[in-house]
Design a protein around this motif. Structure first.
Motif, mmCIF file in Angstrom:
data_model
loop_
_atom_site.group_PDB
_atom_site.id
_atom_site.type_symbol
_atom_site.label_atom_id
_atom_site.label_comp_id
_atom_site.label_asym_id
_atom_site.label_seq_id
_atom_site.Cartn_x
_atom_site.Cartn_y
_atom_site.Cartn_z
ATOM 1 N N VAL A 125 27.127 12.517 2.795
ATOM 2 C CA VAL A 125 28.326 12.888 2.047
ATOM 3 C C VAL A 125 28.788 11.708 1.215
ATOM 4 N N GLU A 126 29.536 11.999 0.179
ATOM 5 C CA GLU A 126 30.149 10.974 -0.666
ATOM 6 C C GLU A 126 31.626 11.288 -0.792
ATOM 7 N N ILE A 127 32.447 10.252 -0.925
ATOM 8 C CA ILE A 127 33.884 10.480 -1.056
ATOM 9 C C ILE A 127 34.433 9.650 -2.197
ATOM 10 N N ASP A 128 35.632 9.954 -2.576
ATOM 11 C CA ASP A 128 36.351 9.249 -3.634
ATOM 12 C C ASP A 128 36.352 7.742 -3.328
ATOM 13 N N PRO A 129 35.807 6.913 -4.246
ATOM 14 C CA PRO A 129 35.748 5.460 -4.009
ATOM 15 C C PRO A 129 37.126 4.834 -3.775
ATOM 16 N N THR A 130 38.164 5.375 -4.410
ATOM 17 C CA THR A 130 39.512 4.828 -4.235
ATOM 18 C C THR A 130 39.981 5.016 -2.803
ATOM 19 N N ILE A 131 39.722 6.201 -2.259
ATOM 20 C CA ILE A 131 40.093 6.468 -0.869
ATOM 21 C C ILE A 131 39.271 5.582 0.066
ATOM 22 N N SER A 132 37.987 5.479 -0.236
ATOM 23 C CA SER A 132 37.092 4.663 0.601
ATOM 24 C C SER A 132 37.519 3.201 0.598
ATOM 25 N N GLN A 133 38.043 2.731 -0.519
ATOM 26 C CA GLN A 133 38.483 1.338 -0.615
ATOM 27 C C GLN A 133 39.701 1.091 0.277
ATOM 28 N N MET A 134 40.587 2.076 0.349
ATOM 29 C CA MET A 134 41.793 1.914 1.155
ATOM 30 C C MET A 134 41.534 2.156 2.646
ATOM 31 N N VAL A 135 40.544 3.005 2.943
ATOM 32 C CA VAL A 135 40.154 3.264 4.343
ATOM 33 C C VAL A 135 38.644 3.059 4.443
ATOM 34 N N PRO A 136 38.201 1.782 4.537
ATOM 35 C CA PRO A 136 36.767 1.470 4.484
ATOM 36 C C PRO A 136 35.933 2.164 5.569
ATOM 37 N N GLU A 137 36.550 2.482 6.703
ATOM 38 C CA GLU A 137 35.793 3.101 7.800
ATOM 39 C C GLU A 137 35.512 4.589 7.567
ATOM 40 N N LEU A 138 36.176 5.165 6.560
ATOM 41 C CA LEU A 138 36.176 6.629 6.415
ATOM 42 C C LEU A 138 34.788 7.207 6.156
ATOM 43 N N LEU A 139 34.036 6.611 5.255
ATOM 44 C CA LEU A 139 32.720 7.162 4.915
ATOM 45 C C LEU A 139 31.798 7.151 6.129
ATOM 46 N N GLY A 140 31.841 6.078 6.903
ATOM 47 C CA GLY A 140 31.009 6.006 8.105
ATOM 48 C C GLY A 140 31.388 7.075 9.119
ATOM 49 N N ILE A 141 32.690 7.324 9.253
ATOM 50 C CA ILE A 141 33.159 8.358 10.166
ATOM 51 C C ILE A 141 32.655 9.726 9.719
ATOM 52 N N TYR A 142 32.782 9.997 8.426
ATOM 53 C CA TYR A 142 32.314 11.279 7.897
ATOM 54 C C TYR A 142 30.812 11.449 8.115
ATOM 55 N N GLN A 143 30.075 10.361 7.906
ATOM 56 C CA GLN A 143 28.622 10.441 8.047
ATOM 57 C C GLN A 143 28.234 10.721 9.504
ATOM 58 N N ARG A 144 28.932 10.074 10.442
ATOM 59 C CA ARG A 144 28.651 10.313 11.862
ATOM 60 C C ARG A 144 29.087 11.700 12.309
ATOM 61 N N TRP A 145 30.077 12.256 11.634
ATOM 62 C CA TRP A 145 30.614 13.574 11.967
ATOM 63 C C TRP A 145 29.624 14.693 11.629
ATOM 64 N N LEU A 146 28.797 14.478 10.614
ATOM 65 C CA LEU A 146 27.902 15.540 10.158
ATOM 66 C C LEU A 146 26.987 16.063 11.265
ATOM 67 N N GLY A 147 26.370 15.155 12.029
ATOM 68 C CA GLY A 147 25.414 15.567 13.060
ATOM 69 C C GLY A 147 26.020 16.491 14.099
ATOM 70 N N PRO A 148 27.066 16.050 14.805
ATOM 71 C CA PRO A 148 27.635 16.923 15.842
ATOM 72 C C PRO A 148 28.284 18.183 15.297
#
Length: 397
Positions: free
Chosen positions: A283-306
């Motif tokens: 998944v990809e997310i808004d870079p501005t949001i990712s900059q303010m919450v750096p952990e977010l993309l990793g959380i989303y990526q880990r969420w996909l499997g389960p």
């Protein structure tokens, strides 16, 4: 009013439609019991189910090749107990179990101060599990049955009320319509009991779904903790960027709660990317949001499997139950009457309803017969196979 009291009131307000529906059913039942012209009586759900349950167990085994365990019990909890059971169906890690049980118990009693105490105890868990409370409890009057821990629970409040209400609404002469309504009532009980019997045989599939949901909830708890720990300037910038309505400064948890509910992957990813996210590997997310919450993309990526494992397993479980009901009860007069009397439909319309899980089960059954049920339970599909059943059929052939 404190911020936590606001949260409690908001949650109670979100289930108010259901509470009102329960009150309407209870008042109608009381009114009918006081009507001297209404003398019709229906056997209790317990009495009725006891008559046909052994036969249904046999038909499940004949159709699927899998026996319903003799340890499986059938119980008929009241409304408050059923809401607590719903809480036990929220799969979570051991450290969240007591919290969830207390939250659902407080909601079952509509105890505002108890809800406040629960929120105060652990705001992180409240953000995650209040969504389940709203979703599960707001559907009690449309839920006929549940299966959990070798027990089938049938909604005695609804199932014992509906036949009288339906007959009374049809008006006099009640005797002329009694047998038809009784047949539909028995059909509702047959369908519900059969569905839950099928769920009871889905052992490995059930465990795979449970493990996936526990993992999803752990990830959501991790996200909630991150959001609640954001500093005020970041919360302000993020809320402005995402166009979230302004919340007064005296409600700091509410500010962050709004962000969590927006950024929760169950909401944010699915609503942005659509249902096809269930087959994505990235998944990809808004870079501005990712900059303010750096952990977010990793959380989303880990969420996909389960979440994908949950989606595939749960859809298969539901599809299998529906497929079995349609086939086992296709010639059952009571079930046909239930569809007409309770649902306002017929067997033809019912059997053509689209359902990914049912389509998969149908394809497997067409190829492997009853042996396919054990394969589906022991070897769950992927989300891609759920979407394209022939991929699953090819893999297991």
């Amino acid at each position: 009013m404190t911020e936590l009291e606001e949260f409690a009131d908001a949650l109670l307000d979100q289930i108010s439609v259901e509470i009102n529906e329960e009150e309407v059913i209870a008042k109608l039942s009381s009114k009918i019991s006081e009507d001297p012209d209404f003398t019709a009586k229906f056997d209790s759900p317990q009495q009725t189910v006891s008559e046909f349950a052994p036969g249904l167990k046999q038909r499940v085994e004949e159709f699927t090749g899998i026996a319903v365990s003799p340890d499986v019990k059938i119980e008929f909890p009241g409304l408050e107990d059923l809401k607590k059971i719903k809480g036990r169906k929220v799969f979570a890690s051991d450290d969240a179990r007591k919290f969830i049980d207390r939250l659902f118990a407080a909601l079952a009693k509509q105890d505002r101060q108890a809800i406040v105490s629960v929120i105060k105890e652990d705001p992180v868990k409240f953000l995650v599990y209040s969504t389940y409370a709203k979703a599960y409890i707001s559907k009690i009057s449309t839920t006929y049955g549940d299966y959990l821990d070798s027990t089938i629970y049938l909604n005695s409040f609804v199932l014992s009320s509906y036949p009288q209400i339906i007959l009374h609404k049809q008006g006099q002469p009640y005797d002329a319509r009694y047998e038809t309504v009784k047949s539909g009532y028995i059909g509702a009980l047959k369908m519900t009991t059969l569905e839950e019997m099928v769920h009871s045989i889905q052992t490995h599939l059930y465990e795979e779904n449970k493990k996936a949901v526990i993992e999803v909830n752990r990830i959501n708890e991790e996200l909630a903790k991150i959001i609640l720990n954001l500093d005020d300037p970041t919360v302000a910038r993020l809320s402005e960027h995402m166009q979230i309505p302004t919340v007064p400064d005296e409600f700091p948890i509410a500010k962050r709660a709004n962000l969590f509910f927006m950024l929760n992957p169950d909401n944010f990813i699915v609503n942005v990317l659509g249902p096809d996210v269930m087959t994505f590997t990235k998944v990809e997310i808004d870079p501005t949001i990712s900059q303010m919450v750096p952990e977010l993309l990793g959380i989303y990526q880990r969420w996909l499997g389960p979440i994908q494992r949950h989606h595939a397993a749960f859809s298969t479980m539901e599809g299998m139950a529906e497929f079995c009901v349609q086939n086992i009860l296709k010639d059952d007069r009571d079930f046909h009457q239930y569809l007409t009397m309770f649902m306002g439909t017929d067997i033809s319309a019912y059997t053509v309803r689209k359902h990914m899980g049912k389509d998969l089960v149908s394809a497997v059954f067409a190829k492997f017969g009853k042996g396919g049920f054990g394969t589906l339970i022991g070897n769950p599909p992927t989300t891609r196979e759920l979407k394209d059943p022939q991929k699953y059929v090819s893999r297991i052939s």
